[in-house]
Design a protein around this motif. Structure first.
Motif, PDB file in Angstrom:
ATOM      1  N   GLU A  71      -8.020  17.283  50.937  1.00  0.00           N
ATOM      2  CA  GLU A  71      -8.615  18.107  50.315  1.00  0.00           C
ATOM      3  C   GLU A  71      -9.141  17.225  48.888  1.00  0.00           C
ATOM      4  OE1 GLU A  71      -8.131  22.377  48.875  1.00  0.00           O
ATOM      5  OE2 GLU A  71      -6.324  21.527  49.074  1.00  0.00           O
ATOM      6  N   MET A  74     -13.099  15.700  49.605  1.00  0.00           N
ATOM      7  CA  MET A  74     -14.094  17.020  49.652  1.00  0.00           C
ATOM      8  C   MET A  74     -13.497  17.888  48.180  1.00  0.00           C
ATOM      9  SD  MET A  74     -12.721  19.193  53.074  1.00  0.00           S
ATOM     10  CE  MET A  74     -14.452  20.443  52.425  1.00  0.00           C
ATOM     11  N   GLU A  78     -16.872  13.976  49.256  1.00  0.00           N
ATOM     12  CA  GLU A  78     -17.422  13.957  50.653  1.00  0.00           C
ATOM     13  C   GLU A  78     -17.494  14.980  52.115  1.00  0.00           C
ATOM     14  OE1 GLU A  78     -15.133  10.364  52.047  1.00  0.00           O
ATOM     15  OE2 GLU A  78     -13.792  11.004  50.388  1.00  0.00           O
ATOM     16  N   ASP A  79     -18.482  14.979  52.608  1.00  0.00           N
ATOM     17  CA  ASP A  79     -18.827  16.120  53.314  1.00  0.00           C
ATOM     18  C   ASP A  79     -17.621  16.731  53.996  1.00  0.00           C
ATOM     19  OD1 ASP A  79     -21.269  16.201  52.347  1.00  0.00           O
ATOM     20  OD2 ASP A  79     -22.191  15.414  54.067  1.00  0.00           O
ATOM     21  N   PHE A  80     -17.013  17.856  54.431  1.00  0.00           N
ATOM     22  CA  PHE A  80     -15.745  17.990  55.692  1.00  0.00           C
ATOM     23  C   PHE A  80     -16.167  17.465  57.239  1.00  0.00           C
ATOM     24  CE2 PHE A  80     -14.541  20.897  59.149  1.00  0.00           C
ATOM     25  CZ  PHE A  80     -13.228  20.600  59.109  1.00  0.00           C
ATOM     26  N   SER A 138     -14.582  21.381  46.381  1.00  0.00           N
ATOM     27  CA  SER A 138     -15.181  21.597  47.305  1.00  0.00           C
ATOM     28  C   SER A 138     -16.239  22.123  47.136  1.00  0.00           C
ATOM     29  CB  SER A 138     -14.480  21.164  48.588  1.00  0.00           C
ATOM     30  OG  SER A 138     -15.708  21.595  49.491  1.00  0.00           O
ATOM     31  N   GLU A 140     -18.395  22.803  49.128  1.00  0.00           N
ATOM     32  CA  GLU A 140     -18.801  23.807  50.304  1.00  0.00           C
ATOM     33  C   GLU A 140     -17.527  24.388  50.111  1.00  0.00           C
ATOM     34  OE1 GLU A 140     -18.898  21.319  54.051  1.00  0.00           O
ATOM     35  OE2 GLU A 140     -17.965  19.831  52.793  1.00  0.00           O
ATOM     36  N   GLY A 163     -17.182  18.893  44.042  1.00  0.00           N
ATOM     37  CA  GLY A 163     -17.858  18.282  45.096  1.00  0.00           C
ATOM     38  C   GLY A 163     -19.215  18.531  45.411  1.00  0.00           C
TER      39      GLY A 163
END
Length: 229
Positions: A71, A74, A78-80, A138, A140, A163
């Motif tokens: 986690e 992220m 960084e992308d999942f 994150s 995302e 993120g």
């Protein structure tokens, strides 16, 4: 004491505002998890993953399952899709499935606002203080926070999400970005975070840093800085 300020930082007659290091506080910046909202793996994963694994994950500070590290990647931008590929390689299909479920149902891991914090935000806003967010999260999954707690989005003037920016507390650049983007003077700001290193990071760029342990204590710390609500 000086007068209260409005959302533009202009004094308002009849109010009282803070004095900190001979500068009045006009802006309060908040971390999210552990300050504004609870993050709890259990309500998200319970019933969807083996009970013993969930228990160990929730009690373990050594991160034997690599959840925290994955986690954090992220949170740093960084992308999942990249993180889950590496996680599956390192921890296997079963744990990768659990981590994917957690990310896709992140709202279930946000069970509530921290007690007393909605009232504190409202009180600060009502007294003319500007409110901001600064979180390691994150890009995302951050949308879940505002979708589940729209009152936070309404009260904050803006939020820096690590993120999305590919910056990370406690590094100086993310605090400096918040100051620049929101047009803030560090000496007029107070920052709350539940992690000591992140508080120190804020102080390193001249922001008044406060370690968060609860809403009542936050009020006391604000009062010590001259913020009277």
């Amino acid at each position: 004491m000086t007068n209260q300020v409005n959302s533009e930082g202009t004094p308002i007659d009849g109010g009282i505002v803070a004095e900190s290091h001979n500068q009045r506080v006009t802006d309060v910046i908040f971390d999210f998890c552990g300050v504004l909202v609870d993050l709890d793996y259990r309500p998200c994963l319970q019933g969807h993953s083996p009970a013993d694994v969930v228990d160990k994950l929730c009690a373990d500070e050594d991160d034997v399952y690599g959840f925290f590290a994955a986690e954090a990647r992220m949170d740093a931008g960084e992308d999942f899709a990249v993180v889950i590929k590496d996680y599956r390689r390192d921890y296997g299909d079963d744990l990768a499935t659990m981590f994917r479920y957690y990310i896709e149902h992140y709202d279930d891991a946000l069970p509530r606002m921290i007690p007393g914090m909605e009232r504190l935000l409202n009180d600060l806003s009502d007294h003319g203080y500007r409110l901001w967010g600064l979180t390691n999260w994150s890009g995302e999954t951050f949308h879940f926070a505002f979708e589940k707690f729209p009152q936070i989005k309404k009260l904050l003037g803006g939020t820096i999400v690590s993120g999305a920016e590919k910056m990370h507390k406690p590094n100086a650049d993310i605090y400096e970005l918040a100051l620049s983007r929101f047009g803030l003077d560090a000496g007029h700001c107070v920052f709350f975070d539940d992690t000591a290193a992140n508080v120190a990071g804020a102080e390193a760029v001249g922001i008044n840093g406060c370690r968060f342990t609860g809403a009542d204590d936050a009020r006391k710390q604000l009062k010590e800085l001259g913020v009277h609500l």
